[in-house]
Design a protein around this motif. Sequence first.
Motif, PDB file in Angstrom:
ATOM      1  N   ASN A  80      56.213  40.722  40.424  1.00  9.57           N
ATOM      2  CA  ASN A  80      56.024  40.377  38.984  1.00  9.57           C
ATOM      3  C   ASN A  80      54.410  41.141  38.505  1.00  9.57           C
ATOM      4  N   PRO A  81      54.831  42.338  37.920  1.00 12.21           N
ATOM      5  CA  PRO A  81      53.580  43.061  37.357  1.00 12.21           C
ATOM      6  C   PRO A  81      52.830  42.450  36.235  1.00 12.21           C
ATOM      7  N   ALA A  82      53.484  41.476  35.463  1.00 11.69           N
ATOM      8  CA  ALA A  82      53.009  40.768  34.609  1.00 11.69           C
ATOM      9  C   ALA A  82      51.768  39.772  34.996  1.00 11.69           C
ATOM     10  N   LEU A  83      51.978  39.363  36.369  1.00 10.33           N
ATOM     11  CA  LEU A  83      50.919  38.353  36.901  1.00 10.33           C
ATOM     12  C   LEU A  83      49.434  38.901  36.886  1.00 10.33           C
ATOM     13  N   ARG A  84      48.537  38.191  36.620  1.00  8.89           N
ATOM     14  CA  ARG A  84      47.079  38.514  36.519  1.00  8.89           C
ATOM     15  C   ARG A  84      46.643  37.922  37.786  1.00  8.89           C
ATOM     16  N   VAL A  85      46.074  38.474  38.535  1.00 10.72           N
ATOM     17  CA  VAL A  85      45.104  37.871  39.641  1.00 10.72           C
ATOM     18  C   VAL A  85      43.704  37.927  39.539  1.00 10.72           C
ATOM     19  N   LEU A  86      42.953  37.000  39.629  1.00 10.25           N
ATOM     20  CA  LEU A  86      41.437  36.847  39.603  1.00 10.25           C
ATOM     21  C   LEU A  86      41.135  36.319  41.022  1.00 10.25           C
ATOM     22  N   VAL A  87      40.425  37.254  41.607  1.00  6.17           N
ATOM     23  CA  VAL A  87      40.004  36.932  43.068  1.00  6.17           C
ATOM     24  C   VAL A  87      38.645  36.153  42.953  1.00  6.17           C
ATOM     25  N   LEU A  88      38.695  34.719  43.505  1.00  3.42           N
ATOM     26  CA  LEU A  88      37.372  34.252  43.659  1.00  3.42           C
ATOM     27  C   LEU A  88      36.981  33.921  44.963  1.00  3.42           C
ATOM     28  N   SER A  89      35.824  34.772  45.338  1.00  3.66           N
ATOM     29  CA  SER A  89      35.668  34.861  46.846  1.00  3.66           C
ATOM     30  C   SER A  89      34.252  34.836  47.061  1.00  3.66           C
ATOM     31  N   ALA A  90      33.836  34.260  48.372  1.00  2.00           N
ATOM     32  CA  ALA A  90      32.432  34.289  48.697  1.00  2.00           C
ATOM     33  C   ALA A  90      31.934  35.626  49.167  1.00  2.00           C
ATOM     34  N   SER A  91      32.828  36.556  49.251  1.00  2.00           N
ATOM     35  CA  SER A  91      32.382  38.061  49.635  1.00  2.00           C
ATOM     36  C   SER A  91      32.060  38.891  48.514  1.00  2.00           C
ATOM     37  N   LEU A 125      35.491  37.736  40.993  1.00  2.00           N
ATOM     38  CA  LEU A 125      34.523  36.746  40.639  1.00  2.00           C
ATOM     39  C   LEU A 125      34.023  36.118  42.156  1.00  2.00           C
ATOM     40  N   LEU A 126      32.451  36.060  42.079  1.00  2.00           N
ATOM     41  CA  LEU A 126      32.078  35.585  43.427  1.00  2.00           C
ATOM     42  C   LEU A 126      32.238  33.941  43.106  1.00  2.00           C
ATOM     43  N   LYS A 127      32.157  33.328  44.293  1.00  2.00           N
ATOM     44  CA  LYS A 127      32.083  31.713  44.248  1.00  2.00           C
ATOM     45  C   LYS A 127      30.753  31.133  43.877  1.00  2.00           C
ATOM     46  N   SER A 128      29.811  32.151  43.630  1.00  2.00           N
ATOM     47  CA  SER A 128      28.386  31.447  43.203  1.00  2.00           C
ATOM     48  C   SER A 128      28.383  31.380  41.548  1.00  2.00           C
ATOM     49  N   ALA A 129      29.597  31.715  40.994  1.00  2.00           N
ATOM     50  CA  ALA A 129      29.689  31.661  39.569  1.00  2.00           C
ATOM     51  C   ALA A 129      29.766  30.276  39.118  1.00  2.00           C
TER      52      ALA A 129
END
Length: 235
Positions: A89-100, A118-122
Motif C-alpha cells: 500500500n504505497p499510500a501508507l505513511r510510516v513514522l519510525v519512532l525509535s530509541a536508535s 523520530l527518536l523516542k526522546s521526543a
Amino acid sequence: MSERTDVNDPNRPNELHEIRVMVVDDHPMWRDAVARDLAAAGFDVVATAGDGPEAVRRAHAVTPDVLVLDLNLPGMPGVQVCKELVGANPALRVLVLSASGEHADVLEAVKSGATGYLLKSAGAQELIDAVRRTAAGDPVFTPGLAGLVLGEYRRLATDPLPAASDEPKAPQLTDRETEVLRLVAKGLSYKQIAERLVISHRTVQNHVQNTLGKLQLHNRVELVRYAIERGLDDA
C-alpha cells in the motif's frame, strides 16, 4: 511520553480524528502510552501491535493512514514490516519512532519506505505534530537526522549508474531450484521428483514456477530445452 496534550485545545486541528493511526512497539507500557497520547490528541487509533508479524496482519486488516513503528521488533524487524506494508500500500505513511539514532538505522528505515524518523526522546506534542505532518506526506525527522537523509539522497543522485553489460546477467537459481530443474531435464515427473527429493508435489510445482519466472520462460517444454542447452540433463 513526557508531555501531555490538552484535548480541549482550540488550536488543535479538527481533522485529526480523520487520521487513522496504528502504533507498533514491543514494549506494552510504551505502546499504550503512545496510543493514549495520540487518541487524546484526536487521532483515530485503529490498532496496536507488539511484534512484526502481528503488525503486518493488523495493518492489512485496518488500513491505517499512518503507522508509528518501532524498529526493534520480535518476529520480524521493523524495516521489513515497513517494506512489506508500503510495498502493498504505497499510500501508507510510516513514522519510525525509535530509541536508535544510528545513521545506519535511519538510512535503512528510509530506504524501506519510512516517511519520517523520530527518536523516542521526543515529547508528546512533538510526536503529535510529527504524526500530523507525516499523514500530510511531509518528511519528518528528529533534528540532525534530516541533513543525514538529504545527504544520502544527494549521494545516490550523483553516483554514476553501473555500466550496462552487453551480456545480460544470468538469473540466480537456488540450489534446490537447480536440483529440480536438473531432474525435470532428465524427464522425471513432478511426482517422481517429489519422491526423489523427499518433498511434496506442491513444493516441486512451486520451485518450477519460481524457476520459470526467473528465466522468463512459459512452460515445461521451454524449461527442459533451457536445461538441456546448459548440459543439466547430463549432470
